[in-house]
Write an enzyme that holds these catalytic residues in place. Structure first.
Site, PDB file in Angstrom:
ATOM      1  N   HIS A   1       0.840  -1.194   0.000  1.00  0.00           N
ATOM      2  CA  HIS A   1       0.000   0.000   0.000  1.00  0.00           C
ATOM      3  C   HIS A   1       0.873   1.241   0.000  1.00  0.00           C
ATOM      4  O   HIS A   1       1.827   1.346   0.751  1.00  0.00           O
ATOM      5  CB  HIS A   1      -0.898   0.011   1.236  1.00  0.00           C
ATOM      6  CG  HIS A   1      -1.775   1.224   1.299  1.00  0.00           C
ATOM      7  ND1 HIS A   1      -2.947   1.326   0.598  1.00  0.00           N
ATOM      8  CD2 HIS A   1      -1.615   2.417   1.932  1.00  0.00           C
ATOM      9  CE1 HIS A   1      -3.495   2.505   0.823  1.00  0.00           C
ATOM     10  NE2 HIS A   1      -2.707   3.189   1.624  1.00  0.00           N
TER      11      HIS A   1
ATOM     12  N   ASP B   1     -14.585   3.536   8.735  1.00  0.00           N
ATOM     13  CA  ASP B   1     -13.530   4.433   8.259  1.00  0.00           C
ATOM     14  C   ASP B   1     -14.060   5.358   7.183  1.00  0.00           C
ATOM     15  O   ASP B   1     -13.730   6.540   7.138  1.00  0.00           O
ATOM     16  CB  ASP B   1     -12.330   3.648   7.733  1.00  0.00           C
ATOM     17  CG  ASP B   1     -11.346   4.566   7.023  1.00  0.00           C
ATOM     18  OD1 ASP B   1     -10.756   5.416   7.720  1.00  0.00           O
ATOM     19  OD2 ASP B   1     -11.212   4.468   5.796  1.00  0.00           O
TER      20      ASP B   1
ATOM     21  N   ARG C   1     -13.740  13.722   8.856  1.00  0.00           N
ATOM     22  CA  ARG C   1     -12.441  14.360   9.094  1.00  0.00           C
ATOM     23  C   ARG C   1     -12.101  15.343   7.991  1.00  0.00           C
ATOM     24  O   ARG C   1     -11.500  16.386   8.218  1.00  0.00           O
ATOM     25  CB  ARG C   1     -11.348  13.281   9.195  1.00  0.00           C
ATOM     26  CG  ARG C   1     -11.418  12.460  10.480  1.00  0.00           C
ATOM     27  CD  ARG C   1     -10.586  11.189  10.354  1.00  0.00           C
ATOM     28  NE  ARG C   1      -9.225  11.478   9.967  1.00  0.00           N
ATOM     29  CZ  ARG C   1      -8.453  10.659   9.241  1.00  0.00           C
ATOM     30  NH1 ARG C   1      -8.907   9.489   8.837  1.00  0.00           N
ATOM     31  NH2 ARG C   1      -7.237  10.994   8.917  1.00  0.00           N
TER      32      ARG C   1
ATOM     33  N   SER D   1      -6.826   4.536   9.832  1.00  0.00           N
ATOM     34  CA  SER D   1      -7.657   4.549   8.635  1.00  0.00           C
ATOM     35  C   SER D   1      -7.064   3.624   7.562  1.00  0.00           C
ATOM     36  O   SER D   1      -7.753   2.747   7.016  1.00  0.00           O
ATOM     37  CB  SER D   1      -7.753   5.989   8.124  1.00  0.00           C
ATOM     38  OG  SER D   1      -8.282   6.045   6.827  1.00  0.00           O
TER      39      SER D   1
ATOM     40  N   LYS E   1      -8.360  -0.695   6.521  1.00  0.00           N
ATOM     41  CA  LYS E   1      -8.745  -1.206   5.210  1.00  0.00           C
ATOM     42  C   LYS E   1      -7.852  -2.365   4.780  1.00  0.00           C
ATOM     43  O   LYS E   1      -8.307  -3.336   4.176  1.00  0.00           O
ATOM     44  CB  LYS E   1      -8.700  -0.074   4.177  1.00  0.00           C
ATOM     45  CG  LYS E   1      -9.885   0.885   4.344  1.00  0.00           C
ATOM     46  CD  LYS E   1      -9.746   2.143   3.518  1.00  0.00           C
ATOM     47  CE  LYS E   1      -8.797   3.126   4.168  1.00  0.00           C
ATOM     48  NZ  LYS E   1      -8.918   4.509   3.722  1.00  0.00           N
TER      49      LYS E   1
HETATM   50  N1  URA Z   1      -5.538   7.643   3.357  1.00  0.00           N
HETATM   51  C1  URA Z   1      -6.484   7.014   4.071  1.00  0.00           C
HETATM   52  O1  URA Z   1      -6.979   5.979   3.657  1.00  0.00           O
HETATM   53  N2  URA Z   1      -6.860   7.522   5.256  1.00  0.00           N
HETATM   54  C2  URA Z   1      -6.340   8.658   5.752  1.00  0.00           C
HETATM   55  O2  URA Z   1      -6.717   9.068   6.831  1.00  0.00           O
HETATM   56  C3  URA Z   1      -5.371   9.319   4.989  1.00  0.00           C
HETATM   57  C4  URA Z   1      -4.988   8.778   3.815  1.00  0.00           C
END
Ligand code: URA
Ligand code: CA
Length: 434
Positions: A82, A161, A168, A183, A187
């Site tokens: 990632h 999220d 946010r 966050s 995932k």
């Molecule tokens: N990418 C994400 O998936 N979450 C964040 O909070 C910032 C970047």
């Protein structure tokens, strides 16, 4: 338990219990806790922070808020990669076949681009016929047979999220390290990988602008991995200029193919090898760094990595001949060169501006509904450190629609910082944290 008390305790700098975090996230996902209370809590976290246990708990609860994908029908150790988001970052297209050619199963779920950053799924759709909407059975069978598959995200991954991130985004609480770390990791954990290799970007084009912050984010995510039992390694890499030379969907596919032939840009090649080494180590294919690197280099030199890409494309309905004939990719009707307005050294190329230039040409989406033009984009001809004269070409714009060409050109010129002193060589890989 009351949301009010949890917010107040965080506001006052107390450590929240696992029960409190679970109460808050579950309540918010279920619609029982309103946005205004969650916003206040997010701001309290932004200001007071969270320790590693709180952050790991938050990650776990968010991961479990929706589907948890089970990749156990795939044999072997599944390692995901990632990137925290860059411009012109084509590494997934290089890494997936490269690592698979070395024997590590790659079950990659990717997303689409939004704003100035691109997405792997859009890039793959530049290959005619390529199918990214695989069923779960086809996805798993592909990885078991070909060793690699890349598909679009399906199902309901970490809805907590998704909701919190949207909140946010409008309450100035995005750039909090524990919130970003949880966050991203929620995932990754929900998508079922056994091991996770993170590419944490630092610099102009990245979330984290300073080296210290990016290392902190990297350590926080590696720690979450440890707490929740998924092997995690983070590579902190430079984003003070776009990665490679190409920014744009078909252009980046071509760049990935060249890289798999050993003819790619040095930075993209080096970052792919560095991340690839970590993936092979986590997958348990080899246990020695040098050996892993040699394996990856051999897979490029003997053509097996390129062959693996062809296999993957054919298996997913695309025309695999593209790996030997780049003319099969969509081509823009026009190109125009952007020329330097002064002489000197390229000191910096603001990645975000380059991304916006590509977006203006149609390579990216302004909103989730925008249609993108797969053929267009930016090809950089000079990178940081290059000595240039007034009138030299800095970049080539590939375009179909003249409408926003002038604006795109201006953005691109503004991205280039040209000075009189030769800059120190940017380090591409800053640190590896495991
Ligand atoms: N990418 C994400 O998936 N979450 C964040 O909070 C910032 C970047
Ligand atoms: Ca690139």
């Amino acid at each position: 338990m009351r949301a009010y008390d949890v917010i107040k305790r965080k506001r006052d700098g107390d450590k929240l219990t696992s029960e409190e975090i679970e109460f808050l996230i579950k309540g918010y996902t279920a619609g029982e806790i309103p946005d205004y209370q969650m916003s206040a809590w997010a701001m309290a976290v932004f200001l007071q922070g969270m320790d590693s246990q709180e952050t790991a708990k938050l990650t776990e609860v968010m991961a479990q808020s929706g589907d948890m994908i089970d990749l156990s029908p795939i044999e072997g150790v599944k390692v995901d990669k990632h990137s925290t988001g860059g411009v012109g970052d084509t590494t997934t297209l290089v890494l997936a076949p490269l690592v698979a050619a070395c024997g590590a199963p790659v079950a990659k779920m990717s997303g689409r681009g939004l704003g100035h950053t691109g997405g792997t799924i859009d890039k793959l759709e530049a290959i005619s016929g390529f199918e990214t909407g695989l069923s779960r059975d086809k996805f798993i069978a592909s990885v078991n047979q070909q060793g690699v598959a890349i598909a679009g995200q399906t199902g309901n991954l970490a809805p907590a999220d998704k909701k919190l991130y949207a909140l946010r985004d409008v309450t100035a609480t995005v750039d909090s390290i524990p919130l970003i770390a949880s966050s991203i990791m929620s995932k990754k954990i929900a998508s079922g990988a056994d091991g996770i290799v993170l590419d944490v970007k630092v610099g102009d084009g990245a979330f984290m602008k300073t080296y210290e912050e990016s290392v902190d984010l990297a350590k926080t995510m590696v720690n979450i991995g440890k707490e929740v039992g998924r092997d995690t390694v983070a590579v902190v890499s430079d984003m003070d200029q776009p990665l490679g030379l190409a920014v744009g969907n078909a252009l980046e596919v071509a760049e990935a193919i060249k890289t798999l032939k050993g003819e790619g840009p040095t930075d993209l090649t080096e970052l792919s090898l560095t991340l690839g080494v970590q993936m092979l180590l986590l997958a348990g294919v080899v246990d020695d760094k040098e050996e892993a690197r040699t394996m990856l280099e051999e897979a490029i030199n003997d053509g097996s990595a390129l062959e693996k890409l062809k296999e993957m494309i054919d298996n997913q309905g695309g025309n695999g001949s593209v790996v030997n004939n780049l003319d099969l990719l969509p081509q823009a009707e026009n190109t125009v060169e952007v020329k330097a307005e002064s002489s000197g050294y390229v000191e910096k190329i603001a990645a975000e501006r380059v991304g916006v230039a590509a977006l203006l040409l149609g390579a990216g989406r302004e909103t989730k509904e925008s249609e993108i033009d797969l053929a267009v984009g930016v090809e950089l001809t000079s990178k940081v450190g290059a000595e240039i004269k007034k009138g030299d070409t800095l970049a080539v714009l590939h375009y179909n629609d003249e409408q926003r060409l002038v604006e795109a050109k201006e953005k691109l010129l503004a991205a280039y910082q040209i000075g009189s002193k030769k800059p120190e060589q940017n380090r591409l890989i800053h640190e590896i944290i495991d």
